[in-house]
Scaffold this motif. Structure first.
Motif, PDB file in Angstrom:
ATOM      1  N   LEU A 105       0.909  -1.185  -0.069  1.00  0.00           N
ATOM      2  CA  LEU A 105       0.141  -0.115   0.040  1.00  0.00           C
ATOM      3  C   LEU A 105       0.899   1.350  -0.005  1.00  0.00           C
ATOM      4  O   LEU A 105       0.460   2.166  -0.618  1.00  0.00           O
ATOM      5  CB  LEU A 105      -1.031  -0.089   1.185  1.00  0.00           C
ATOM      6  CG  LEU A 105      -2.057  -0.889   1.197  1.00  0.00           C
ATOM      7  CD1 LEU A 105      -2.825  -0.924   2.604  1.00  0.00           C
ATOM      8  CD2 LEU A 105      -2.994  -0.775  -0.126  1.00  0.00           C
ATOM      9  N   ALA A 106       2.141   1.288   0.705  1.00  0.00           N
ATOM     10  CA  ALA A 106       3.138   2.438   0.698  1.00  0.00           C
ATOM     11  C   ALA A 106       4.083   2.540  -0.321  1.00  0.00           C
ATOM     12  O   ALA A 106       4.454   3.453  -0.740  1.00  0.00           O
ATOM     13  CB  ALA A 106       3.914   2.291   1.891  1.00  0.00           C
ATOM     14  N   GLY A 107       3.979   1.348  -1.451  1.00  0.00           N
ATOM     15  CA  GLY A 107       4.538   1.289  -2.387  1.00  0.00           C
ATOM     16  C   GLY A 107       5.931   1.050  -2.217  1.00  0.00           C
ATOM     17  O   GLY A 107       6.956   1.466  -3.035  1.00  0.00           O
ATOM     18  N   VAL A 108       6.220   0.366  -1.123  1.00  0.00           N
ATOM     19  CA  VAL A 108       7.898  -0.139  -0.805  1.00  0.00           C
ATOM     20  C   VAL A 108       7.812  -1.495  -0.745  1.00  0.00           C
ATOM     21  O   VAL A 108       6.934  -2.226  -0.706  1.00  0.00           O
ATOM     22  CB  VAL A 108       8.300   0.846   0.492  1.00  0.00           C
ATOM     23  CG1 VAL A 108       8.197   2.177   0.164  1.00  0.00           C
ATOM     24  CG2 VAL A 108       7.507   0.187   1.489  1.00  0.00           C
ATOM     25  N   ALA A 118      -5.604  -0.957   9.834  1.00  0.00           N
ATOM     26  CA  ALA A 118      -6.153  -1.922   9.090  1.00  0.00           C
ATOM     27  C   ALA A 118      -7.382  -1.153   8.724  1.00  0.00           C
ATOM     28  O   ALA A 118      -7.809  -1.472   7.313  1.00  0.00           O
ATOM     29  CB  ALA A 118      -6.660  -3.083  10.022  1.00  0.00           C
ATOM     30  N   SER A 119      -8.145  -0.299   9.335  1.00  0.00           N
ATOM     31  CA  SER A 119      -9.131   0.465   8.826  1.00  0.00           C
ATOM     32  C   SER A 119      -8.663   1.261   7.629  1.00  0.00           C
ATOM     33  O   SER A 119      -9.439   1.241   6.634  1.00  0.00           O
ATOM     34  CB  SER A 119      -9.919   1.139   9.950  1.00  0.00           C
ATOM     35  OG  SER A 119     -10.420   0.250  10.952  1.00  0.00           O
ATOM     36  N   ALA A 120      -7.686   2.077   7.820  1.00  0.00           N
ATOM     37  CA  ALA A 120      -7.309   3.055   6.956  1.00  0.00           C
ATOM     38  C   ALA A 120      -6.972   2.258   5.567  1.00  0.00           C
ATOM     39  O   ALA A 120      -7.044   2.674   4.238  1.00  0.00           O
ATOM     40  CB  ALA A 120      -5.875   3.656   7.292  1.00  0.00           C
ATOM     41  N   ALA A 121      -6.392   0.993   5.727  1.00  0.00           N
ATOM     42  CA  ALA A 121      -6.041   0.387   4.338  1.00  0.00           C
ATOM     43  C   ALA A 121      -7.285   0.130   3.490  1.00  0.00           C
ATOM     44  O   ALA A 121      -7.317  -0.364   2.154  1.00  0.00           O
ATOM     45  CB  ALA A 121      -5.426  -1.160   4.887  1.00  0.00           C
ATOM     46  N   ASP A 122      -8.507  -0.408   4.339  1.00  0.00           N
ATOM     47  CA  ASP A 122      -9.610  -0.467   3.527  1.00  0.00           C
ATOM     48  C   ASP A 122     -10.198   0.625   2.884  1.00  0.00           C
ATOM     49  O   ASP A 122     -11.303   0.779   2.159  1.00  0.00           O
ATOM     50  CB  ASP A 122     -10.679  -1.178   4.496  1.00  0.00           C
ATOM     51  CG  ASP A 122     -10.294  -2.429   4.963  1.00  0.00           C
ATOM     52  OD1 ASP A 122      -9.399  -3.090   4.172  1.00  0.00           O
ATOM     53  OD2 ASP A 122     -10.592  -2.804   6.104  1.00  0.00           O
ATOM     54  N   LEU A 123      -9.664   1.823   3.341  1.00  0.00           N
ATOM     55  CA  LEU A 123     -10.235   3.144   2.647  1.00  0.00           C
ATOM     56  C   LEU A 123      -9.904   3.455   1.276  1.00  0.00           C
ATOM     57  O   LEU A 123      -8.816   2.994   0.991  1.00  0.00           O
ATOM     58  CB  LEU A 123     -10.148   4.411   3.635  1.00  0.00           C
ATOM     59  CG  LEU A 123     -10.852   4.093   5.006  1.00  0.00           C
ATOM     60  CD1 LEU A 123     -10.371   5.362   5.883  1.00  0.00           C
ATOM     61  CD2 LEU A 123     -12.401   4.012   5.007  1.00  0.00           C
TER      62      LEU A 123
END
Length: 546
Positions: free
Chosen positions: A231-234, A420-425
């Motif tokens: 998700l962070a691109g790393v 985890a919640s942010a990852a779903d947004l």
């Protein structure tokens, strides 16, 4: 020449000692080599104290709808307007420039008047450092000076430039010392890093939580490192290299900074940085320009009430962002009576009553720096025509201090759950994303008009422009023409502008952080087109920064 006056610089929380001398006509900066924190050093913002004191745009008389009025008329209007509204129809907002004891008095005033509508209007991402992780300690100057391993997330150096020299000296004190930087922009700070982890804009928390899990998987369980890294691109390998440098057996510290247009979830960014500090057994510092407690009401909720027409009168005291930005806060147009305070003449003009206040540099106050409690002494006599905060509060009524709203510390489990919640947004995305740049030299555009946009060479080529050209950048709330600045600091698909001047801040709409319900200012999707403006004259160097 009078003896120099001495105080603590108010332009960030590093606690630098600064001073001015007055020669009967103007103020000149004075430096104190014996100062414990800064040893006589001042950054460009700190060096602007005399400019603030003597600036031609200082407000020295009340304004009503942009025209001069008298203090007697202003006081009469405030009292008349106040008598016309019910307690629940009054809103009170405080922003940067208000001291903590003044915030407590505002809360006391609200209690006396019977209104629950008191909110912190400092919506800059840095206020996310009010969220604290249980068990994390504050770093000291001695711990920074002796640090063997450091992690910096965000652009710490430009937030508190004078603090950076201690970090640089610690970095070079021993060949074994290590510095890790996590940021979406390749700043000059990144040039000092042994490991630079360049993430996608706004995704720093994902990389940080994954990093914490790699450092101590027992303390931080249940984290899908590969997923968060993606998700962070790393890559996991990048994070593992950083984790190997930051383990708990090595002394050091973790620092973080957050700026307008660079952060999507400020609270999570703050807590994720602290999570790395906890996992690595290191103290933490959240670097910022000011510290303001949360109010009894969230600004997001007050904004909704304004939009629904439930607020008939608003008192805004402190910095005028976003009050004076009609593009960002259209809800203000629905309020019948508005009263604000300012030390500068609003530009552009604002509706309602604007009252001239003494500047932070002209009054005594108490507070705290990153390192200790501080006291500020006035550097100069208040400008004629301005009023102290107490005098203005008296227009509204009695104002005894009331307790601040406490913030419950978060747990490790809370942070993992938030990630985890942010990852779903859905996060900012699109063909081009505009991010903000906090320049150390920036202060109200005194030193830099911020009329350049940083752009990668590949994006410039795609648009058909160069370091000699101009482009027009359009966001949902504003558009502006910029001179092109070719750079390797931002990756393809990302543009960057300074965020100290009004015309650039208008480019970033206010947004709703779905994790906390707070208002914030994240990166924004924009469009860009080449303009036909005459390019840079022959003989001038094209704007290139690497």
């Amino acid at each position: 020449m009078m003896e120099p006056t001495r105080t603590t610089c108010p332009f960030c929380l590093n606690g630098c000692t600064s001073g001015v001398e007055f020669n009967g006509v103007e103020h000149k900066m004075h430096y104190f080599p014996d100062a414990e924190v800064n040893k006589g050093r001042l950054c460009p913002r700190g060096n602007s104290a005399n400019i603030v004191l003597d600036h031609q745009d200082r407000l020295c008389r009340p304004l009503l709808d942009g025209r001069d009025t008298t203090w007697a008329e202003a006081e009469g209007l405030v009292r008349s307007w106040l008598s016309d509204v019910k307690p629940e129809e009054l809103g009170i907002v405080y922003s940067r420039g208000r001291a903590t004891d003044e915030v407590r008095r505002l809360c006391g005033l609200a209690k006396e008047l019977g209104t629950p509508n008191v909110a912190c209007g400092h919506v800059e991402p840095e206020n996310g450092f009010n969220y604290r992780l249980d068990g994390v300690t504050e770093a000291t100057l001695a711990q920074i000076e002796s640090a063997k391993a450091m992690l910096l997330s965000g652009d710490v150096f430009n937030t508190s430039p004078v603090a950076s020299w201690r970090m640089i000296e610690a970095r070079y004190a021993d060949r074994k010392n290590r510095l890790v930087v996590v940021d979406s922009v390749r700043t000059r700070q990144a040039g000092f890093a042994h490991v630079f982890i360049q993430v996608k804009p706004g995704t720093e928390p994902f990389a940080l939580v994954a990093l914490a899990a790699l450092i101590d998987p027992v303390l931080v369980p249940g984290v899908d490192v590969e997923h968060l890294a993606g998700l962070a691109g790393v890559t996991r390998q990048q994070l593992e290299a950083a984790a190997a440098m930051l383990g708990p057996k090595v002394s050091g510290f973790v620092g973080s900074a957050m700026h307008t247009g660079r952060v999507v979830h400020p609270a999570l960014h703050s807590l994720a940085s602290q999570l790395v500090a906890l996992a690595a057994g290191k103290p933490f510092t959240g670097f910022r320009e000011t510290e303001l407690p949360f109010g009894p009401m969230r600004f997001a909720d007050l904004r909704k009430a304004m939009g629904k027409g439930k607020i008939k009168m608003l008192f805004w005291t402190g910095g005028l962002f976003p009050y004076s930005y009609s593009e960002l806060l259209p809800e203000l147009s629905q309020i019948e009576h508005v009263v604000a305070t300012s030390i500068f003449i609003p530009d552009p003009p604002v509706r309602g009553l604007v009252l001239p206040m003494t500047a932070e540099l002209e009054r005594a106050s108490v507070g705290r720096s990153y390192w200790s409690s501080i006291e500020r002494s006035p550097l100069a006599t208040p400008l004629d025509g301005t009023r102290v905060f107490d005098r203005v509060l008296g227009f509204f009524g009695k104002a005894e201090e009331a307790a601040e709203v406490p913030v419950k510390p978060a747990s490790v489990a809370d942070v993992v759950k938030m990630a985890a919640s942010a990852a779903d947004l859905t996060h900012p995305a699109g063909d081009l994303l505009l991010v903000g740049e906090k320049k150390a030299i920036g202060l109200r555009g005194f030193h830099d008009p911020e009329n350049e946009v940083s752009i990668s060479r590949s994006d410039a080529a795609r648009v058909g422009t160069s370091g000699r050209g101009y482009v027009r950048v359009k966001s949902p709330t504003a558009e502006r023409e910029f001179r092109v600045r070719l750079t390797d600091a931002v990756p393809a698909g990302v543009l960057m502008v300074g965020t100290n001047v009004h015309s650039n801040r208008c480019m970033f709409p206010l947004a709703h952080d779905e994790l906390t319900g707070e208002v914030t200012v994240p990166p924004v999707q924009v469009s860009i087109e080449k303009t036909e403006r005459v390019p840079v004259a022959d003989g001038e160097k094209p704007s290139v920064w690497t």
